[in-house]
Design a protein around this motif. Structure first.
Motif, PDB file in Angstrom:
ATOM      1  N   LEU A  65     -55.959  14.114 -28.840  1.00 54.11           N
ATOM      2  CA  LEU A  65     -56.997  14.865 -29.559  1.00 54.11           C
ATOM      3  C   LEU A  65     -58.279  14.052 -29.654  1.00 54.11           C
ATOM      4  N   ASP A  66     -58.149  12.755 -29.852  1.00 52.75           N
ATOM      5  CA  ASP A  66     -59.334  11.899 -29.906  1.00 52.75           C
ATOM      6  C   ASP A  66     -60.057  11.888 -28.563  1.00 52.75           C
ATOM      7  N   ALA A  87     -54.625  14.707 -37.464  1.00 48.15           N
ATOM      8  CA  ALA A  87     -53.561  14.161 -36.625  1.00 48.15           C
ATOM      9  C   ALA A  87     -53.547  12.639 -36.657  1.00 48.15           C
ATOM     10  N   SER A  88     -54.690  12.031 -36.912  1.00 50.66           N
ATOM     11  CA  SER A  88     -54.806  10.576 -36.893  1.00 50.66           C
ATOM     12  C   SER A  88     -54.528   9.931 -38.240  1.00 50.66           C
ATOM     13  N   SER A  89     -54.220  10.716 -39.240  1.00 47.78           N
ATOM     14  CA  SER A  89     -54.080  10.157 -40.591  1.00 47.78           C
ATOM     15  C   SER A  89     -52.655   9.771 -40.948  1.00 47.78           C
ATOM     16  N   ALA A 117     -52.320  12.518 -31.415  1.00 48.88           N
ATOM     17  CA  ALA A 117     -53.578  12.111 -32.054  1.00 48.88           C
ATOM     18  C   ALA A 117     -54.493  11.422 -31.055  1.00 48.88           C
ATOM     19  N   ALA A 126     -53.863  18.461 -25.958  1.00 47.52           N
ATOM     20  CA  ALA A 126     -52.918  18.029 -26.996  1.00 47.52           C
ATOM     21  C   ALA A 126     -51.477  18.223 -26.553  1.00 47.52           C
ATOM     22  N   TRP A 182     -59.173  18.556 -36.759  1.00 49.11           N
ATOM     23  CA  TRP A 182     -57.833  18.458 -36.174  1.00 49.11           C
ATOM     24  C   TRP A 182     -57.523  17.013 -35.783  1.00 49.11           C
ATOM     25  N   THR A 183     -58.494  16.344 -35.179  1.00 52.45           N
ATOM     26  CA  THR A 183     -58.305  14.951 -34.776  1.00 52.45           C
ATOM     27  C   THR A 183     -58.107  14.049 -35.991  1.00 52.45           C
ATOM     28  N   VAL A 238     -51.982   5.114 -33.468  1.00 50.80           N
ATOM     29  CA  VAL A 238     -51.861   6.559 -33.674  1.00 50.80           C
ATOM     30  C   VAL A 238     -50.823   7.086 -32.700  1.00 50.80           C
TER      31      VAL A 238
END
Length: 134
Positions: free
Chosen positions: A57-58, A29-31, A54, A107, A25-26, A50
């Protein structure tokens, strides 16, 4: 057939699944944004910004990576020492349920409830540790 698998050991594996889901998930979301495929496949030497979710989530993943080894070590210690019982069962359950709730709360930006849920997960770890020393 082999011996029955303790519920606590099953809960440990559920916690592993929660951690794996957090990693995926992280990463997903970070991409986005400036993080294109070439950057993602490369060494990532240059930091790219980010989004808020994201970043949350990190941080939630980092928190999981801090608490999970403690939970796993305490529970495996109890398994080897044959100290399983209601306290390890409830402690493991508290940890796993709280960790599953923690990520979506973080989140979503829910502050106070998220902290209370984290506290419940910590209580779960403490319960398992105390069971080992009984």
């Amino acid at each position: 057939m082999g011996a029955a698998v303790p519920v606590e050991l099953k809960l440990l594996l559920v916690a592993v699944v929660i951690g794996f889901v957090q990693i995926v998930w992280t990463a997903a979301a970070s991409s986005g944004g400036e993080r294109n495929l070439a950057w993602l496949a490369g060494p990532r030497d240059d930091q790219k910004p980010v989004g808020v979710v994201a970043a949350r989530l990190d941080r939630a993943l980092r928190n999981f990576l801090e608490t999970f080894p403690l939970f796993a070590a305490a529970l495996i210690g109890c398994i080897f020492a044959q100290k399983l019982g209601p306290q390890t069962l409830y402690g493991s359950g508290l940890y796993v349920i709280a960790r599953a709730l923690y990520v979506p709360l973080y989140a979503s930006g829910v502050a106070v409830v998220r902290t209370l849920v984290w506290t419940v997960s910590a209580v779960g770890i403490v319960m398992v540790i105390v069971a080992f020393f009984r």
